[in-house]
Every structure is written in structure tokens, then in C-alpha cells.
Design a protein around this motif. Sequence first.
Motif, short mmCIF file in Angstrom:
data_model
loop_
_atom_site.label_atom_id
_atom_site.label_comp_id
_atom_site.label_asym_id
_atom_site.label_seq_id
_atom_site.Cartn_x
_atom_site.Cartn_y
_atom_site.Cartn_z
N UNK A 193 -19.51 21.16 -61.24
CA UNK A 193 -20.56 21.82 -60.49
C UNK A 193 -21.73 20.87 -60.24
N UNK A 194 -22.09 20.11 -61.27
CA UNK A 194 -23.25 19.22 -61.14
C UNK A 194 -22.95 17.97 -60.32
N UNK A 195 -21.76 17.37 -60.51
CA UNK A 195 -21.49 16.08 -59.91
C UNK A 195 -20.32 16.07 -58.93
N UNK A 223 -17.01 23.00 -70.13
CA UNK A 223 -17.78 21.79 -70.01
C UNK A 223 -17.36 20.99 -68.77
N UNK A 224 -16.04 20.94 -68.51
CA UNK A 224 -15.58 20.25 -67.32
C UNK A 224 -16.09 20.95 -66.07
#
Length: 120
Positions: free
Chosen positions: A7-9, A1-2
Motif C-alpha cells: 500500500x505504501x510503496x 505487513x506485506x
Amino acid sequence: MITQYLIEYGYHAALAVFIIAGLALVKVKYTLPGLIITLSTSAMIALRIMHEISFSQDMVSYVNDERGNMIAANIQMTPWQNASLIFDPLGLLFVSLSLLLLASQTRKKISKATEQPASN
């Protein structure tokens, strides 16, 4: 999850840190390197956000062979996306050059500071 959050932010967070660092450099009188870092990373993050906002699945078309297997995907890009892809490496180049300029200015200030007490 981290990993997903990184990756996204992570890219946006890194650019935000560069913007804050550039503003801090301007505040401590390293004006030119600070402005270059702040402006180039601000442009990079703005173009990246516009890139992500303007993307939709309608922009992707697929090429299939005679059996129906996908062999290629074509993406029609908007001007924002093209600008983002072009300016990302240029912005990082500007940041790198401004760091070299910052190092040069810092070295000059240190050498002036060490020379002054010796001449007295």
C-alpha cells in the motif's frame, strides 16, 4: 505487513518499473513510445513524492456539529498536490496511448518482416 508495504510503496514501485520499461523501449529503438512512458511516469512519480512531502496535519480542518461530532474534514491542498491529482490520470492515459502506439509500430515491423522473404 506485506500488505502495508504494498500500500505504501506499491504505486512508486509500479511507476519505477514503467520508467525502466520506457528506457528499455528507447534502447531497442521504440523511441516515441519509450519517451512518452518514461517522461509521463517520471512526472507522475515526482509529483506524487512532492504531494507526500508537502502534506501536513495543519492542512486539515474539521467541521463539527453542535454536539462536537465531526461531520466533515476540509483539506487545503498545495499546488503540488493539485498537480499530482490532475496529472495522475493524464499520465496513465499517456502511458496507455503510448502502449497502443507501441503495438502499432510492432505490428508494422512484423508485417514488413513477413512480407520481405515472400517477395524474394
